[in-house]
Design a protein around this motif. Structure first.
Motif, short mmCIF file in Angstrom:
data_model
loop_
_atom_site.label_atom_id
_atom_site.label_comp_id
_atom_site.label_asym_id
_atom_site.label_seq_id
_atom_site.Cartn_x
_atom_site.Cartn_y
_atom_site.Cartn_z
N ILE A 84 19.17 50.95 25.47
CA ILE A 84 20.38 51.76 25.55
C ILE A 84 20.42 52.56 26.84
CG2 ILE A 84 19.41 53.69 24.26
CD1 ILE A 84 23.01 52.50 23.99
N PHE A 85 19.25 53.04 27.29
CA PHE A 85 19.23 53.83 28.52
C PHE A 85 19.59 52.98 29.74
CE2 PHE A 85 16.24 56.11 25.71
CZ PHE A 85 16.96 57.29 25.61
N SER A 86 19.17 51.73 29.72
CA SER A 86 19.52 50.83 30.82
C SER A 86 21.02 50.60 30.86
CB SER A 86 18.79 49.50 30.65
OG SER A 86 19.20 48.59 31.62
N GLN A 87 21.64 50.39 29.70
CA GLN A 87 23.08 50.18 29.64
C GLN A 87 23.84 51.42 30.08
OE1 GLN A 87 24.58 47.28 29.12
NE2 GLN A 87 22.56 46.36 28.98
N ILE A 88 23.39 52.59 29.64
CA ILE A 88 24.05 53.84 30.05
C ILE A 88 23.93 54.02 31.56
CG2 ILE A 88 23.90 56.36 29.89
CD1 ILE A 88 23.13 55.99 26.95
N GLY A 89 22.75 53.73 32.11
CA GLY A 89 22.53 53.84 33.55
C GLY A 89 23.44 52.91 34.34
N LYS A 90 23.62 51.69 33.84
CA LYS A 90 24.50 50.74 34.51
C LYS A 90 25.94 51.23 34.50
CE LYS A 90 21.78 46.59 33.65
NZ LYS A 90 21.70 45.32 32.92
N GLN A 91 26.38 51.78 33.37
CA GLN A 91 27.75 52.29 33.27
C GLN A 91 27.96 53.49 34.19
OE1 GLN A 91 28.40 53.00 29.12
NE2 GLN A 91 28.74 50.84 28.65
N ILE A 92 26.99 54.39 34.24
CA ILE A 92 27.11 55.55 35.13
C ILE A 92 27.14 55.09 36.58
CG2 ILE A 92 25.86 57.58 35.98
CD1 ILE A 92 24.95 58.06 33.09
N ALA A 93 26.31 54.12 36.94
CA ALA A 93 26.30 53.60 38.31
C ALA A 93 27.64 52.97 38.67
CB ALA A 93 25.18 52.59 38.47
N THR A 94 28.23 52.25 37.75
CA THR A 94 29.54 51.65 38.00
C THR A 94 30.60 52.71 38.20
OG1 THR A 94 28.90 49.74 36.67
CG2 THR A 94 31.25 50.03 37.10
N SER A 97 30.02 54.45 41.58
CA SER A 97 30.37 53.56 42.68
C SER A 97 31.88 53.46 42.84
CB SER A 97 29.80 52.17 42.46
OG SER A 97 28.40 52.21 42.47
N ASN A 98 32.59 53.29 41.73
CA ASN A 98 34.05 53.19 41.80
C ASN A 98 34.69 54.49 42.26
OD1 ASN A 98 33.92 50.55 40.95
ND2 ASN A 98 34.28 51.05 38.80
N SER A 99 34.18 55.63 41.79
CA SER A 99 34.76 56.91 42.20
C SER A 99 34.50 57.20 43.68
CB SER A 99 34.24 58.04 41.32
OG SER A 99 32.85 58.17 41.46
N VAL A 100 33.31 56.88 44.17
CA VAL A 100 33.01 57.08 45.59
C VAL A 100 33.86 56.15 46.44
CG1 VAL A 100 31.22 56.79 47.35
CG2 VAL A 100 30.70 57.99 45.23
N ALA A 101 34.04 54.91 46.01
CA ALA A 101 34.88 53.98 46.76
C ALA A 101 36.32 54.47 46.81
CB ALA A 101 34.81 52.59 46.14
N ALA A 102 36.84 54.96 45.69
CA ALA A 102 38.21 55.48 45.67
C ALA A 102 38.33 56.72 46.55
CB ALA A 102 38.61 55.81 44.23
N PHE A 103 37.34 57.60 46.52
CA PHE A 103 37.34 58.80 47.34
C PHE A 103 37.34 58.44 48.82
CE2 PHE A 103 34.88 62.17 49.52
CZ PHE A 103 35.77 63.21 49.35
#
Length: 116
Positions: A84-94, A97-103
């Motif tokens: 579960i921690f791996s999945q949460i980490g992947k979602q947070i990374a996504t 990444s998307n918010s920084v790209a939009a910014f």
């Protein structure tokens, strides 16, 4: 981050093999100091070729065969554990990444408006 992880992996690998080589050298030094070959003194790393064509290695007295490695790989494939921690980490990374790209896109658009 990938470069750092790669450098750490390479450094740990070099140090690990350095320790194995040092243990082997210490073993050879003990044999020379005794003056005879004691069968109980084993090397840190040994590779044996069997008559059947199999290669058997032992590290610090623990025998490692290709069958052991295949068995462990099959066992890991059967487990298919969900972390579960791996999945949460992947979602947070996504999300990050998307918010920084939009910014960055909005800043680039703002700079383009200023330049015009």
């Amino acid at each position: 981050m990938v470069k750092f992880a790669f450098k750490c992996f390479v450094l740990c690998s070099v140090l690990f093999f350095g320790v194995l080589i040092g243990m082997q050298q210490a073993n050879e030094g003990m044999i020379k100091m005794k003056g005879y070959n004691d069968p109980e003194l084993q090397g840190a790393f040994q590779v044996e070729n069997k008559q059947t064509g199999d290669v058997q290695a032992s590290i610090l007295g623990n025998k490692i065969t290709s069958q052991d490695l295949k068995g462990k790989q099959e066992k890991l494939e059967q487990i298919e554990a969900f972390n579960i921690f791996s999945q949460i980490g992947k979602q947070i990374a996504t999300i990050v990444s998307n918010s920084v790209a939009a910014f960055l896109e909005s800043i680039a658009g703002w700079i383009n408006e200023l330049v015009r």
